[in-house]
Design a protein around this motif. Structure first.
Motif, PDB file in Angstrom:
ATOM      1  N   GLU A   1       0.808  -1.211   0.000  1.00 56.60           N
ATOM      2  CA  GLU A   1       0.000   0.000   0.000  1.00 56.60           C
ATOM      3  C   GLU A   1       0.844   1.266   0.000  1.00 56.60           C
ATOM      4  O   GLU A   1       0.325   2.370   0.191  1.00 56.60           O
ATOM      5  CB  GLU A   1      -0.935   0.004   1.220  1.00 56.60           C
ATOM      6  N   GLY A   2       2.143   1.099  -0.192  1.00 57.31           N
ATOM      7  CA  GLY A   2       3.018   2.246  -0.250  1.00 57.31           C
ATOM      8  C   GLY A   2       3.255   2.911   1.093  1.00 57.31           C
ATOM      9  O   GLY A   2       3.582   4.100   1.149  1.00 57.31           O
ATOM     10  N   ILE A   3       3.095   2.154   2.160  1.00 58.77           N
ATOM     11  CA  ILE A   3       3.277   2.687   3.512  1.00 58.77           C
ATOM     12  C   ILE A   3       4.688   2.348   3.985  1.00 58.77           C
ATOM     13  O   ILE A   3       5.053   1.171   4.093  1.00 58.77           O
ATOM     14  CB  ILE A   3       2.234   2.093   4.474  1.00 58.77           C
ATOM     15  N   ARG A   4       5.452   3.363   4.262  1.00 53.45           N
ATOM     16  CA  ARG A   4       6.817   3.158   4.731  1.00 53.45           C
ATOM     17  C   ARG A   4       6.796   2.486   6.099  1.00 53.45           C
ATOM     18  O   ARG A   4       6.034   2.883   6.990  1.00 53.45           O
ATOM     19  CB  ARG A   4       7.552   4.496   4.813  1.00 53.45           C
ATOM     20  N   CYS A   5       7.624   1.472   6.273  1.00 54.44           N
ATOM     21  CA  CYS A   5       7.630   0.740   7.536  1.00 54.44           C
ATOM     22  C   CYS A   5       8.990   0.105   7.755  1.00 54.44           C
ATOM     23  O   CYS A   5       9.823   0.043   6.841  1.00 54.44           O
ATOM     24  CB  CYS A   5       6.530  -0.329   7.557  1.00 54.44           C
ATOM     25  N   GLU A   6       9.210  -0.360   8.973  1.00 50.44           N
ATOM     26  CA  GLU A   6      10.443  -1.064   9.290  1.00 50.44           C
ATOM     27  C   GLU A   6      10.196  -2.042  10.434  1.00 50.44           C
ATOM     28  O   GLU A   6       9.241  -1.896  11.197  1.00 50.44           O
ATOM     29  CB  GLU A   6      11.557  -0.091   9.649  1.00 50.44           C
ATOM     30  N   LEU A   7      11.078  -3.031  10.532  1.00 46.59           N
ATOM     31  CA  LEU A   7      11.000  -4.030  11.596  1.00 46.59           C
ATOM     32  C   LEU A   7      11.896  -3.624  12.753  1.00 46.59           C
ATOM     33  O   LEU A   7      12.903  -2.951  12.569  1.00 46.59           O
ATOM     34  CB  LEU A   7      11.418  -5.402  11.074  1.00 46.59           C
ATOM     35  N   ASP A   8      11.522  -4.040  13.961  1.00 52.86           N
ATOM     36  CA  ASP A   8      12.329  -3.793  15.160  1.00 52.86           C
ATOM     37  C   ASP A   8      12.404  -5.091  15.956  1.00 52.86           C
ATOM     38  O   ASP A   8      11.401  -5.529  16.531  1.00 52.86           O
ATOM     39  CB  ASP A   8      11.683  -2.683  15.997  1.00 52.86           C
ATOM     40  N   ASP A   9      13.589  -5.708  15.971  1.00 52.63           N
ATOM     41  CA  ASP A   9      13.725  -6.996  16.656  1.00 52.63           C
ATOM     42  C   ASP A   9      14.198  -6.855  18.095  1.00 52.63           C
ATOM     43  O   ASP A   9      14.544  -7.851  18.742  1.00 52.63           O
ATOM     44  CB  ASP A   9      14.660  -7.924  15.886  1.00 52.63           C
ATOM     45  N   GLU A  10      14.210  -5.611  18.614  1.00 49.30           N
ATOM     46  CA  GLU A  10      14.616  -5.387  19.997  1.00 49.30           C
ATOM     47  C   GLU A  10      13.472  -4.866  20.874  1.00 49.30           C
ATOM     48  O   GLU A  10      13.537  -5.017  22.102  1.00 49.30           O
ATOM     49  CB  GLU A  10      15.781  -4.390  20.046  1.00 49.30           C
ATOM     50  N   ARG A  11      12.472  -4.272  20.280  1.00 50.17           N
ATOM     51  CA  ARG A  11      11.377  -3.680  21.047  1.00 50.17           C
ATOM     52  C   ARG A  11      10.640  -4.748  21.858  1.00 50.17           C
ATOM     53  O   ARG A  11      10.275  -5.810  21.343  1.00 50.17           O
ATOM     54  CB  ARG A  11      10.390  -2.989  20.102  1.00 50.17           C
ATOM     55  N   GLY A  12      10.403  -4.453  23.138  1.00 45.74           N
ATOM     56  CA  GLY A  12       9.618  -5.339  23.994  1.00 45.74           C
ATOM     57  C   GLY A  12       8.151  -4.939  24.006  1.00 45.74           C
ATOM     58  O   GLY A  12       7.684  -4.187  23.145  1.00 45.74           O
ATOM     59  N   LEU A  13       7.434  -5.427  24.990  1.00 44.43           N
ATOM     60  CA  LEU A  13       6.001  -5.148  25.114  1.00 44.43           C
ATOM     61  C   LEU A  13       5.782  -4.110  26.210  1.00 44.43           C
ATOM     62  O   LEU A  13       6.072  -4.342  27.375  1.00 44.43           O
ATOM     63  CB  LEU A  13       5.236  -6.431  25.463  1.00 44.43           C
ATOM     64  N   ASP A  14       5.266  -2.937  25.835  1.00 48.78           N
ATOM     65  CA  ASP A  14       4.968  -1.895  26.813  1.00 48.78           C
ATOM     66  C   ASP A  14       3.620  -2.176  27.469  1.00 48.78           C
ATOM     67  O   ASP A  14       2.890  -3.089  27.062  1.00 48.78           O
ATOM     68  CB  ASP A  14       4.982  -0.516  26.160  1.00 48.78           C
ATOM     69  N   HIS A  15       3.256  -1.377  28.470  1.00 47.82           N
ATOM     70  CA  HIS A  15       2.041  -1.703  29.220  1.00 47.82           C
ATOM     71  C   HIS A  15       0.774  -1.487  28.412  1.00 47.82           C
ATOM     72  O   HIS A  15      -0.284  -2.020  28.759  1.00 47.82           O
ATOM     73  CB  HIS A  15       1.988  -0.937  30.552  1.00 47.82           C
ATOM     74  N   GLY A  16       0.869  -0.720  27.313  1.00 45.56           N
ATOM     75  CA  GLY A  16      -0.287  -0.618  26.425  1.00 45.56           C
ATOM     76  C   GLY A  16      -0.593  -1.927  25.742  1.00 45.56           C
ATOM     77  O   GLY A  16      -1.709  -2.152  25.258  1.00 45.56           O
ATOM     78  N   VAL A  17       0.407  -2.815  25.713  1.00 47.21           N
ATOM     79  CA  VAL A  17       0.231  -4.149  25.141  1.00 47.21           C
ATOM     80  C   VAL A  17      -0.074  -5.166  26.234  1.00 47.21           C
ATOM     81  O   VAL A  17      -1.101  -5.843  26.224  1.00 47.21           O
ATOM     82  CB  VAL A  17       1.501  -4.583  24.364  1.00 47.21           C
ATOM     83  N   TRP A  18       0.850  -5.292  27.200  1.00 45.37           N
ATOM     84  CA  TRP A  18       0.720  -6.412  28.134  1.00 45.37           C
ATOM     85  C   TRP A  18      -0.374  -6.232  29.181  1.00 45.37           C
ATOM     86  O   TRP A  18      -0.939  -7.225  29.667  1.00 45.37           O
ATOM     87  CB  TRP A  18       2.038  -6.764  28.788  1.00 45.37           C
ATOM     88  N   ALA A  19      -0.717  -5.001  29.537  1.00 46.34           N
ATOM     89  CA  ALA A  19      -1.745  -4.830  30.567  1.00 46.34           C
ATOM     90  C   ALA A  19      -3.109  -5.363  30.113  1.00 46.34           C
ATOM     91  O   ALA A  19      -3.698  -6.212  30.793  1.00 46.34           O
ATOM     92  CB  ALA A  19      -1.836  -3.374  31.005  1.00 46.34           C
ATOM     93  N   PRO A  20      -3.648  -4.919  28.967  1.00 46.54           N
ATOM     94  CA  PRO A  20      -4.939  -5.481  28.561  1.00 46.54           C
ATOM     95  C   PRO A  20      -4.859  -6.952  28.178  1.00 46.54           C
ATOM     96  O   PRO A  20      -5.791  -7.723  28.460  1.00 46.54           O
ATOM     97  CB  PRO A  20      -5.355  -4.605  27.375  1.00 46.54           C
TER      98      PRO A  20
END
Length: 261
Positions: free
Chosen positions: A95-114
């Motif tokens: 879709e022509g959306i610029r993006c990149e991968l991150d193999d170091e990022r963990g899970l912040d509380h916006g992810v793990w809390a819910p």
């Protein structure tokens, strides 16, 4: 085909609280088919480029202070899914959306809390996605729409943030919602239920009390991302709505619906 959801993640302490909203989240997870994987846009991961987590074993990120020590002992050992991360990368590129991968990022509380509330056994792979508050509402919607095909692949798409989210206006001693906060969420509900994109994509101009309800956009844009991911269905349903501390909106919106393949 799975619906997409916007879920308010409240404060970090949500994960150890027990009330109507946490009970709702527990029941919500049991009410839908178990997904093969979860893709989650987190308000607490801001990036100028759309970024996709690709860590196989993401670490915990305790991105808060001043809360109970109990929170720092919580673990959510969900694994990542590199194949899915690469698939998402391709969907964005198509879709022509610029993006990149991150193999170091963990899970912040916006992810793990819910997710700790919804899927406490952490057996479902999780791919976290960043948000860029500087983009327009149209761009957020387009990013979400690019992931629409994942719904047919039994992947659950979540936006984790908050509609009314102004930490300076929280009142821990007042459980009664403020009028301005209620008015904002009521306006939003009307636009979502009619899928009024003209208004929704101009929410920062048209919504009542928007400057106080959404002083910064990072917690609101996950809703637009989840909304866009259900563009093919264009149905919205409010599943839960309550307030904490007078102004913190705890709501869950379902976009699209469950369809048997």
């Amino acid at each position: 085909m799975l619906p997409t959801f916007f879920i308010a993640h409240g404060t970090p302490s949500l994960v150890i609280e027990q009330h109507a909203y946490t009970e709702f989240l527990q029941k919500l997870a049991k009410s839908i088919p178990t997904p093969k994987a979860i893709v989650l846009f987190s308000a607490h991961w801001e990036s100028p480029v759309q970024t996709i987590s690709s860590a196989i074993h993401p670490e915990m990120i305790y991105d808060f202070s001043g809360f109970s020590e109990e929170l720092y002992a919580i673990k959510y050992p969900a694994r990542g899914d590199l194949t899915l991360s690469l698939h998402i990368e391709q969907l964005f590129q198509d879709e022509g959306i610029r993006c990149e991968l991150d193999d170091e990022r963990g899970l912040d509380h916006g992810v793990w809390a819910p997710l700790h509330i919804m899927y406490p056994d952490a057996q479902i792979p999780v791919v976290a996605l960043s948000v860029n508050p500087r983009l327009t509402a149209e761009e957020h919607y387009r990013i979400g729409a690019a992931l629409g095909p994942l719904r047919d692949e039994d992947v659950l798409i979540l936006g984790s943030g908050g509609t009314v989210h102004n930490v300076r206006r929280l009142d821990r001693n007042n459980p009664v919602p403020q009028v301005w906060a209620v008015e904002f969420d009521e306006w939003l509900a009307e636009q979502l239920e009619t899928w009024n994109l003209e208004a929704l994509l101009r929410y920062d101009e048209r919504a009542p009390n928007v400057r106080v309800a959404v002083p910064t956009p990072e917690h609101f844009v996950p809703l637009l991302l989840a909304l866009g991911a259900a563009d093919g269905a264009r149905r919205a349903k409010l599943l839960h709505h309550s307030f904490q501390m007078s102004t913190l909106s705890l709501c869950c919106w379902m976009f699209g619906g469950i369809k048997k393949s």
